[in-house]
Design a protein around this motif. Structure first.
Motif, PDB file in Angstrom:
ATOM      1  N   ALA A  54       0.765  -1.122   0.227  1.00 22.98           N
ATOM      2  CA  ALA A  54       0.254  -0.223   0.181  1.00 22.98           C
ATOM      3  C   ALA A  54       0.796   1.306  -0.005  1.00 22.98           C
ATOM      4  CB  ALA A  54      -0.960   0.253   1.356  1.00 22.98           C
ATOM      5  N   ASN A 117       2.473  11.954  -9.186  1.00 17.79           N
ATOM      6  CA  ASN A 117       1.543  10.816  -8.901  1.00 17.79           C
ATOM      7  C   ASN A 117       0.001  11.490  -8.174  1.00 17.79           C
ATOM      8  OD1 ASN A 117       2.261  12.962  -6.572  1.00 17.79           O
ATOM      9  ND2 ASN A 117       4.026  12.987  -6.233  1.00 17.79           N
ATOM     10  N   ALA A 118      -0.522  10.641  -6.913  1.00 22.52           N
ATOM     11  CA  ALA A 118      -1.849  10.914  -6.991  1.00 22.52           C
ATOM     12  C   ALA A 118      -1.600  12.692  -6.283  1.00 22.52           C
ATOM     13  CB  ALA A 118      -3.196  10.175  -5.975  1.00 22.52           C
ATOM     14  N   THR A 119      -0.303  12.986  -5.162  1.00 19.77           N
ATOM     15  CA  THR A 119      -0.163  14.370  -4.816  1.00 19.77           C
ATOM     16  C   THR A 119      -0.935  14.617  -5.478  1.00 19.77           C
ATOM     17  OG1 THR A 119       0.743  13.149  -2.759  1.00 19.77           O
ATOM     18  CG2 THR A 119       0.945  15.675  -3.458  1.00 19.77           C
ATOM     19  N   HIS A 147      -6.054  10.871   3.215  1.00 21.83           N
ATOM     20  CA  HIS A 147      -4.288   9.959   3.317  1.00 21.83           C
ATOM     21  C   HIS A 147      -4.734  12.570   3.493  1.00 21.83           C
ATOM     22  CE1 HIS A 147      -1.010  10.948   1.723  1.00 21.83           C
ATOM     23  NE2 HIS A 147      -0.485   9.067   1.531  1.00 21.83           N
ATOM     24  N   THR A 195     -11.870   9.226  -0.771  1.00 18.62           N
ATOM     25  CA  THR A 195     -10.959   7.673  -0.882  1.00 18.62           C
ATOM     26  C   THR A 195     -11.857   6.959  -1.904  1.00 18.62           C
ATOM     27  OG1 THR A 195      -8.873   6.950  -0.706  1.00 18.62           O
ATOM     28  CG2 THR A 195     -10.607   7.046   0.875  1.00 18.62           C
ATOM     29  N   VAL A 197     -10.796   3.579  -1.954  1.00 11.79           N
ATOM     30  CA  VAL A 197     -10.534   2.605  -0.807  1.00 11.79           C
ATOM     31  C   VAL A 197      -8.806   3.288   0.093  1.00 11.79           C
ATOM     32  CG1 VAL A 197      -8.704   0.930  -0.169  1.00 11.79           C
ATOM     33  CG2 VAL A 197     -10.337   0.650  -2.791  1.00 11.79           C
ATOM     34  N   ALA A 226      -6.264   6.252  -5.619  1.00  6.91           N
ATOM     35  CA  ALA A 226      -4.636   5.797  -4.951  1.00  6.91           C
ATOM     36  C   ALA A 226      -4.388   4.323  -4.581  1.00  6.91           C
ATOM     37  CB  ALA A 226      -3.909   6.655  -4.147  1.00  6.91           C
ATOM     38  N   HIS A 249       3.038   4.365  -9.054  1.00  3.66           N
ATOM     39  CA  HIS A 249       4.012   2.907  -8.062  1.00  3.66           C
ATOM     40  C   HIS A 249       3.442   1.902  -7.095  1.00  3.66           C
ATOM     41  CE1 HIS A 249       3.445   5.020  -3.753  1.00  3.66           C
ATOM     42  NE2 HIS A 249       3.445   6.216  -4.688  1.00  3.66           N
ATOM     43  N   LYS A 250       1.981   2.596  -7.073  1.00  4.08           N
ATOM     44  CA  LYS A 250       1.304   1.633  -6.011  1.00  4.08           C
ATOM     45  C   LYS A 250       0.421   0.369  -7.407  1.00  4.08           C
ATOM     46  CE  LYS A 250       0.028   5.473  -2.335  1.00  4.08           C
ATOM     47  NZ  LYS A 250       0.607   5.132  -1.583  1.00  4.08           N
TER      48      LYS A 250
HETATM   49  N1  PMP Z   1      -4.158   8.922  -1.579  1.00  3.04           N
HETATM   50  C1  PMP Z   1      -4.167   7.812  -0.782  1.00  3.04           C
HETATM   51  C2  PMP Z   1      -5.345   7.246  -0.390  1.00  3.04           C
HETATM   52  C3  PMP Z   1      -2.262   7.035  -0.920  1.00  3.04           C
HETATM   53  O1  PMP Z   1      -2.316   5.589   0.230  1.00  3.04           O
HETATM   54  C4  PMP Z   1      -1.636   7.531  -0.885  1.00  3.04           C
HETATM   55  C5  PMP Z   1      -0.344   7.054  -0.687  1.00  3.04           C
HETATM   56  N2  PMP Z   1      -0.251   6.799   0.235  1.00  3.04           N
HETATM   57  C6  PMP Z   1      -2.019   8.938  -2.117  1.00  3.04           C
HETATM   58  C7  PMP Z   1      -2.955   9.222  -1.984  1.00  3.04           C
HETATM   59  C8  PMP Z   1      -0.879   9.892  -2.268  1.00  3.04           C
HETATM   60  O2  PMP Z   1       0.385   8.988  -3.021  1.00  3.04           O
HETATM   61  P1  PMP Z   1       1.569   9.775  -3.161  1.00  3.04           P
HETATM   62  O3  PMP Z   1       2.654   9.700  -2.507  1.00  3.04           O
HETATM   63  O4  PMP Z   1       1.675   8.675  -4.932  1.00  3.04           O
HETATM   64  O5  PMP Z   1       1.304  10.653  -4.307  1.00  3.04           O
END
Ligand code: PMP
Length: 452
Positions: A54, A117-119, A147, A195, A197, A226, A249-250
């Protein structure tokens, strides 16, 4: 070509014959491990039991080869070079966009913005859509599960705009309180973001229903995928949200890759987020016109190798079948929920009681032992778990814990990993000499199931 489990799995993909869909066998994690070079290495003399997917997933050879191919054979910038390698690089980068769109069933690859990334994807929406559309006293509804990536960008936005945040609370078992959600929607929020999940508890939220409720209240919806895209079949058309984000990356892909999907009309209307090369059509000293979407949101040289690697990762997962991956993880979570309380007296497990309501995540604590100590001692047995607040501090405040330990799975995880985890946790308990009476076990399991 050598026959690895990877290409064997791909070859084993049965065709539907004469319109009859063939049921495929369950995933074989032991065979699939041959696709992941990291397992060739021993950690402290033992096979790695990687239970931190995760956080980031392991990468199969197919992803590494795809990135290597770009770096060794056709390195060039994209959308610039009118020469063979430049055109190959552009084609491979754009092909990844098509693969991302196909993987999440987006209607049009032009609705996919490739990000790191999602961020970054959430920040893009918060800065671009948010700064244009959120005003004084507007409300954004989030949840207690989020998150930090789906919380802090919205905090910055509402501070700047003098707007408000509201939060859907969770029941004690980690499922969202949809009655309160309904009440919050009566405030007519401009945006709802949640989110799909939970990375903290594994909760699979009823996204379709939540999106429908939000739309009925006139709000747009951002879904943070994510932890969903790596583990479940995701269909953005069926979910019907307005924005959907995930990190590469996940999803067995490389760091530095990810995607934002948004409806075309929203992307067209949104102002640029980052500015510079690539996102422009014409630049004059005092005036610029912008490129079409999605390139309007892809300023500068992207992480080309990572984008190509993500495309390869999605191919790999599509060949395996996301429905099989989901079933594999559901089975593993069910096994963990059964074995850990039985074998590790006193363990507290957080989140939904049923594997049907959880992604591949099991979060736990050993009473009286700090999760950092748990993770450090498990590492001696080459068992990798995450310890801390998992970038969900508000959720941990809600749970009344500063930190937890978390085991999370992917295609290469199996029952042996969970058996090793259970055995490792018993050793941790012996080190800390914790009480392990059956009554203690019964109490904590009851509290884990009875939290609602
Ligand atoms: N949302 C969720 C639910 C996540 O689990 C994560 C990463 N742990 C993120 C956002 C952020 O992902 P990233 O660090 O790859 O941007």
């Amino acid at each position: 070509m050598t026959l690895t489990a990877e290409n064997a799995a791909a070859r084993a993909t049965p065709e539907s014959t004469a319109g009859t869909a063939t049921v495929r066998p369950p995933l074989d994690p032991q065979a699939l491990r041959a696709d992941f070079p990291i397992f060739e290495r021993l950690i402290h003399g033992k096979r790695l039991a990687y239970l931190d997917s995760a956080s980031t997933s392991l990468k199969p050879r197919r992803v590494l080869d795809a990135m290597d191919g770009y770096n060794r054979r056709y390195t060039a910038n994209v959308h610039r070079g009118i020469y063979t390698t430049g055109e190959e690089a552009t084609a491979a980068y754009e092909e990844s966009r098509v693969k991302i769109a196909r993987f999440i069933n987006a209607p049009d690859p032009h609705e996919i913005v490739q990000v790191r990334n999602a961020t970054e994807a959430i920040n893009l929406v918060a800065y671009s859509w948010g700064r244009r559309n959120i005003g004084r006293a507007d409300t954004i509804v989030l949840t207690e599960l989020e998150h930090h990536a789906n919380l802090v960008p919205w905090q910055l936005l509402v501070q700047e705009k003098d707007a408000d945040l509201e939060f859907v609370p969770i029941h004690d078992d980690g499922r969202l309180n949809l009655q309160t959600y309904e009440v919050l929607l009566r405030t007519r929020p401009k945006l709802v973001a949640f989110t799909h999940v939970s990375n903290g508890l594994g909760t699979i939220n009823p996204v379709r229903e939540m999106v429908e409720m939000a739309h009925a209240a006139g709000a747009l919806v951002l879904v943070d995928g994510a932890q969903a895209v790596p583990h479940l079949p995701v269909d953005v058309r069926a979910i019907d949200a307005d924005f959907y984000v995930f990190s590469g990356h996940k999803v067995l892909g490389p760091t530095g890759s990810g995607a934002l999907w948004a409806r075309r009309e929203l992307l067209d209307a949104m102002p640029p987020f980052l500015a510079g090369g690539e996102m422009i059509r014409e630049v004059h000293l005092r005036r610029t016109t912008f490129n079409d979407v999605p390139w309007k949101f892809e300023a500068g040289t992207p992480d080309i190798a990572a984008a190509i690697g993500l495309g390869a990762a999605l191919d790999y997962l599509a060949d395996l079948g996301m429905d099989r991956l989901r079933e594999h993880e559901r089975e593993l979570v069910g096994y963990a929920l059964e074995v850990l309380p039985r074998e590790v007296p006193g363990i507290t497990i957080y989140g939904p009681a049923s594997a049907d309501d959880r992604g591949g995540v099991v979060t736990f604590n050993l009473p009286g032992v700090h999760p950092h100590d748990v993770a450090t001692l498990l590492d001696r047995d080459a068992i990798a778990v995450r310890a801390g607040h998992h970038c969900t501090q508000p959720l941990h405040e809600r749970l009344g814990e500063a930190a937890t330990a978390r085991a999370s799975f992917n295609v290469y995880s199996d029952r042996d990993d969970i058996d090793r985890l259970a055995k490792g946790l018993r050793s941790v308990q012996r080190v800390f000499d914790r009480p392990t009476s059956e009554s203690h076990a019964a109490t904590t399991q009851a509290s884990a199931n009875d939290l609602d």
